[in-house]
Design a protein around this motif. Structure first.
Motif, PDB file in Angstrom:
ATOM      1  N   ALA A 242       0.836  -1.200   0.000  1.00  8.67           N
ATOM      2  CA  ALA A 242       0.000   0.000   0.000  1.00  8.67           C
ATOM      3  C   ALA A 242       0.874   1.255   0.000  1.00  8.67           C
ATOM      4  O   ALA A 242       1.977   1.254   0.549  1.00  8.67           O
TER       5      ALA A 242
ATOM      6  N   ILE B  72      -1.564   0.995   6.430  1.00  8.45           N
ATOM      7  CA  ILE B  72      -2.740   0.120   6.393  1.00  8.45           C
ATOM      8  C   ILE B  72      -3.372  -0.019   7.772  1.00  8.45           C
ATOM      9  O   ILE B  72      -4.390  -0.680   7.920  1.00  8.45           O
TER      10      ILE B  72
ATOM     11  N   PHE C 262      -7.033   0.837   8.239  1.00  8.30           N
ATOM     12  CA  PHE C 262      -8.063  -0.006   7.636  1.00  8.30           C
ATOM     13  C   PHE C 262      -8.347  -1.195   8.541  1.00  8.30           C
ATOM     14  O   PHE C 262      -7.459  -1.958   8.881  1.00  8.30           O
TER      15      PHE C 262
ATOM     16  N   MET D  88      -8.476  -6.019   5.439  1.00 10.72           N
ATOM     17  CA  MET D  88      -7.988  -6.081   4.065  1.00 10.72           C
ATOM     18  C   MET D  88      -8.184  -7.494   3.546  1.00 10.72           C
ATOM     19  O   MET D  88      -8.249  -8.448   4.328  1.00 10.72           O
TER      20      MET D  88
ATOM     21  N   ARG E 134      -9.484 -12.821   4.099  1.00  7.73           N
ATOM     22  CA  ARG E 134      -9.665 -11.527   4.747  1.00  7.73           C
ATOM     23  C   ARG E 134      -8.911 -11.538   6.069  1.00  7.73           C
ATOM     24  O   ARG E 134      -8.889 -12.560   6.759  1.00  7.73           O
TER      25      ARG E 134
ATOM     26  N   THR F  63      -7.730  -6.084  11.695  1.00  4.37           N
ATOM     27  CA  THR F  63      -6.637  -5.455  12.416  1.00  4.37           C
ATOM     28  C   THR F  63      -6.111  -6.315  13.555  1.00  4.37           C
ATOM     29  O   THR F  63      -4.909  -6.420  13.758  1.00  4.37           O
TER      30      THR F  63
ATOM     31  N   ARG G   9      -0.434  -9.850   7.443  1.00  8.04           N
ATOM     32  CA  ARG G   9      -0.153  -8.443   7.186  1.00  8.04           C
ATOM     33  C   ARG G   9       1.042  -8.002   8.006  1.00  8.04           C
ATOM     34  O   ARG G   9       1.245  -8.473   9.125  1.00  8.04           O
TER      35      ARG G   9
ATOM     36  N   ASN H  69       3.446  -1.866   5.494  1.00 10.59           N
ATOM     37  CA  ASN H  69       2.220  -1.549   4.740  1.00 10.59           C
ATOM     38  C   ASN H  69       1.926  -2.612   3.684  1.00 10.59           C
ATOM     39  O   ASN H  69       1.553  -2.287   2.550  1.00 10.59           O
TER      40      ASN H  69
ATOM     41  N   ASN I 174      -7.534  -5.524  -1.630  1.00  2.09           N
ATOM     42  CA  ASN I 174      -8.295  -4.294  -1.434  1.00  2.09           C
ATOM     43  C   ASN I 174      -8.557  -4.098   0.043  1.00  2.09           C
ATOM     44  O   ASN I 174      -8.432  -5.037   0.848  1.00  2.09           O
ATOM     45  N   THR I 175      -8.919  -2.889   0.383  1.00  2.00           N
ATOM     46  CA  THR I 175      -9.378  -2.584   1.723  1.00  2.00           C
ATOM     47  C   THR I 175     -10.852  -2.940   1.812  1.00  2.00           C
ATOM     48  O   THR I 175     -11.583  -2.902   0.810  1.00  2.00           O
TER      49      THR I 175
ATOM     50  N   GLY J  16     -11.936   0.250  -1.674  1.00  2.00           N
ATOM     51  CA  GLY J  16     -10.843   1.011  -2.246  1.00  2.00           C
ATOM     52  C   GLY J  16     -10.774   0.873  -3.753  1.00  2.00           C
ATOM     53  O   GLY J  16     -11.592   0.179  -4.366  1.00  2.00           O
TER      54      GLY J  16
END
Length: 117
Positions: free
Chosen positions: A24, A28, A31, A34, A50, A53, A71, A76, A96-97, A105
């Motif tokens: 990104a 991130i 968000f 993601m 998916r 956070t 992640r 990012n 995508n977010t 996004g």
């Protein structure tokens, strides 16, 4: 708006592995979720993995047990580790977010994954 760049696709034999990356242009952390999508030839784009956070993950039944989403907030970057690949995993993969399970996004160019039998 954050820009997303996917990479890591390629041609692999069935049973092989690939690791996709989604970088990104900004943090991130803002968000909540993601995700990675797949668009197979002639089919609609579908959400396959998916991550939220807190680190919780969800997967489509078709990839459960074979794909792992992760992640790295410091970089990012969102990853998709794909193992035991099957020909039906062939398609263009996008990140995508998300709000819930809905992408909100801009779409990047995606990365092509082709699995040969």
């Amino acid at each position: 708006q954050v820009q997303l760049v996917e990479s890591g696709g390629g041609l692999v034999q069935a049973g092989g592995s690939l690791r996709l990356s989604c970088v990104a242009s900004g943090s991130i952390l803002r968000f909540n979720a993601m995700g990675w999508y797949r668009q197979a030839p002639g089919k609609q784009r579908e959400l396959v993995a998916r991550i939220i956070t807190g680190g919780s993950t969800n997967y489509a039944d078709s990839v459960k047990g074979r794909f792992t989403i992760s992640r790295d907030n410091a970089k990012n970057t969102v990853y998709l580790q794909m193992n035991s690949l099957k020909p039906e995993d062939t398609g263009v993969y996008y990140c995508n977010t998300l709000i819930g399970t809905t992408a909100f996004g801009s779409w990047g160019q995606g990365t092509q994954v082709t699995v040969s039998s």
